[in-house]
Design a protein around this motif. Structure first.
Motif, PDB file in Angstrom:
ATOM      1  N   ASP A  39       5.021   2.755  -5.189  1.00  0.00           N
ATOM      2  CA  ASP A  39       3.980   1.499  -4.091  1.00  0.00           C
ATOM      3  C   ASP A  39       4.207  -0.176  -4.728  1.00  0.00           C
ATOM      4  O   ASP A  39       3.527  -0.543  -4.171  1.00  0.00           O
ATOM      5  CB  ASP A  39       2.614   2.607  -3.935  1.00  0.00           C
ATOM      6  CG  ASP A  39       2.841   3.528  -3.062  1.00  0.00           C
ATOM      7  OD1 ASP A  39       3.990   3.448  -2.504  1.00  0.00           O
ATOM      8  OD2 ASP A  39       1.992   3.940  -3.105  1.00  0.00           O
ATOM      9  N   ASP A  43       4.339  -3.954  -4.556  1.00  0.00           N
ATOM     10  CA  ASP A  43       3.443  -4.427  -4.527  1.00  0.00           C
ATOM     11  C   ASP A  43       4.127  -5.821  -5.284  1.00  0.00           C
ATOM     12  O   ASP A  43       3.915  -6.529  -5.386  1.00  0.00           O
ATOM     13  CB  ASP A  43       1.880  -4.329  -4.415  1.00  0.00           C
ATOM     14  CG  ASP A  43       1.019  -4.812  -4.512  1.00  0.00           C
ATOM     15  OD1 ASP A  43       0.818  -5.796  -3.268  1.00  0.00           O
ATOM     16  OD2 ASP A  43       0.048  -5.047  -4.852  1.00  0.00           O
ATOM     17  N   GLU A 144       5.269   6.859   5.700  1.00  0.00           N
ATOM     18  CA  GLU A 144       4.877   6.842   4.640  1.00  0.00           C
ATOM     19  C   GLU A 144       5.072   5.373   3.889  1.00  0.00           C
ATOM     20  O   GLU A 144       4.543   4.265   3.617  1.00  0.00           O
ATOM     21  CB  GLU A 144       4.565   7.907   3.382  1.00  0.00           C
ATOM     22  CG  GLU A 144       3.510   9.173   4.459  1.00  0.00           C
ATOM     23  CD  GLU A 144       3.951  10.173   2.733  1.00  0.00           C
ATOM     24  OE1 GLU A 144       3.359  10.786   2.585  1.00  0.00           O
ATOM     25  OE2 GLU A 144       5.363  10.625   2.273  1.00  0.00           O
ATOM     26  N   HIS A 148       3.342   1.623   3.498  1.00  0.00           N
ATOM     27  CA  HIS A 148       4.070   0.825   2.051  1.00  0.00           C
ATOM     28  C   HIS A 148       4.055  -0.484   2.600  1.00  0.00           C
ATOM     29  O   HIS A 148       4.013  -1.288   2.004  1.00  0.00           O
ATOM     30  CB  HIS A 148       4.148   2.077   0.966  1.00  0.00           C
ATOM     31  CG  HIS A 148       3.708   3.095   0.833  1.00  0.00           C
ATOM     32  ND1 HIS A 148       2.096   3.138  -0.073  1.00  0.00           N
ATOM     33  CD2 HIS A 148       4.363   4.645   0.833  1.00  0.00           C
ATOM     34  CE1 HIS A 148       1.933   4.021   0.128  1.00  0.00           C
ATOM     35  NE2 HIS A 148       3.083   4.915  -0.279  1.00  0.00           N
ATOM     36  N   CYS A 152       2.544  -3.858   1.408  1.00  0.00           N
ATOM     37  CA  CYS A 152       2.630  -4.933   0.283  1.00  0.00           C
ATOM     38  C   CYS A 152       3.090  -6.659   1.031  1.00  0.00           C
ATOM     39  O   CYS A 152       3.005  -7.791   1.010  1.00  0.00           O
ATOM     40  CB  CYS A 152       3.573  -3.991  -0.501  1.00  0.00           C
ATOM     41  SG  CYS A 152       2.680  -2.948  -0.851  1.00  0.00           S
TER      42      CYS A 152
END
Length: 184
Positions: A39, A43, A144, A148, A152
């Motif tokens: 994650d 990002d 999921e 994410h 991002c």
């Protein structure tokens, strides 16, 4: 991201690796990292396209890296074939007729060119969400992973070209080339 090389340092510190390369028409960015850091890595990675740093010192170092790679590989058979093809394709304005590599000369030959401004212009013209593809793999569920990516990457700049041609959108894309068109 906040500082130069922050992404590479983060990936390295968390069991991963990065790589990138540019081919004739695309640039591929690749990274892998331990699952629990995916994650944060995603990002940081997205920030390259949301808010690139464009540091002058980094650009100078990249030009030197490009020159080094060019010098090291210019005599390989596959690269010599690309150069031969670019010189013999027959059409001066054809994309294949362009110099297929970058080097110090090709990147800095015009003293009238502001390289930083050209770099920013290239970014604004080509680095937008609808011109990118992203593949994310991990042990998370698909929902999921998607969440994410949306979190991002949703602020990567967009240029919608669905309702107009590339030229109308200000993007001068080369025409689609077929093998048959090369013989005319």
């Amino acid at each position: 991201y906040p500082t130069e090389n922050a992404f590479d340092a983060f990936i390295s510190q968390n069991g991963g690796s990065t790589n990138a390369y540019t081919d004739c028409e695309q640039t591929i960015y690749h990274f892998e990292v331990l699952q629990e850091y995916l994650d944060e890595a995603l990002d940081i990675f997205a920030q390259f396209f949301i808010s690139p740093l464009f540091l002058p010192d980094a650009v100078d170092r990249e030009i030197q890296a490009i020159e080094s790679e060019f010098s090291m590989n210019k005599n390989s058979d596959s690269n010599r074939f690309e150069m031969l093809l670019s010189h013999t394709c027959g059409k001066r304005n054809h994309p294949v007729a362009k110099f297929p590599w970058g080097n110090t000369y090709s990147l800095t030959r015009s003293n009238n060119t502001n390289l930083m401004e050209e770099l920013r212009k290239f970014y604004r013209t080509h680095y937008y969400a609808s011109n990118m593809s992203l593949v994310v793999m991990g042990a998370y569920t698909l929902d999921e992973l998607q969440a994410h990516v949306i979190k991002c990457c949703s602020t990567i700049p967009s240029l919608f070209v669905d309702s107009c041609t590339n030229d109308e959108a200000g993007v001068n894309s080369p025409p689609v080339v077929t093998w048959e068109s090369l013989h005319h």
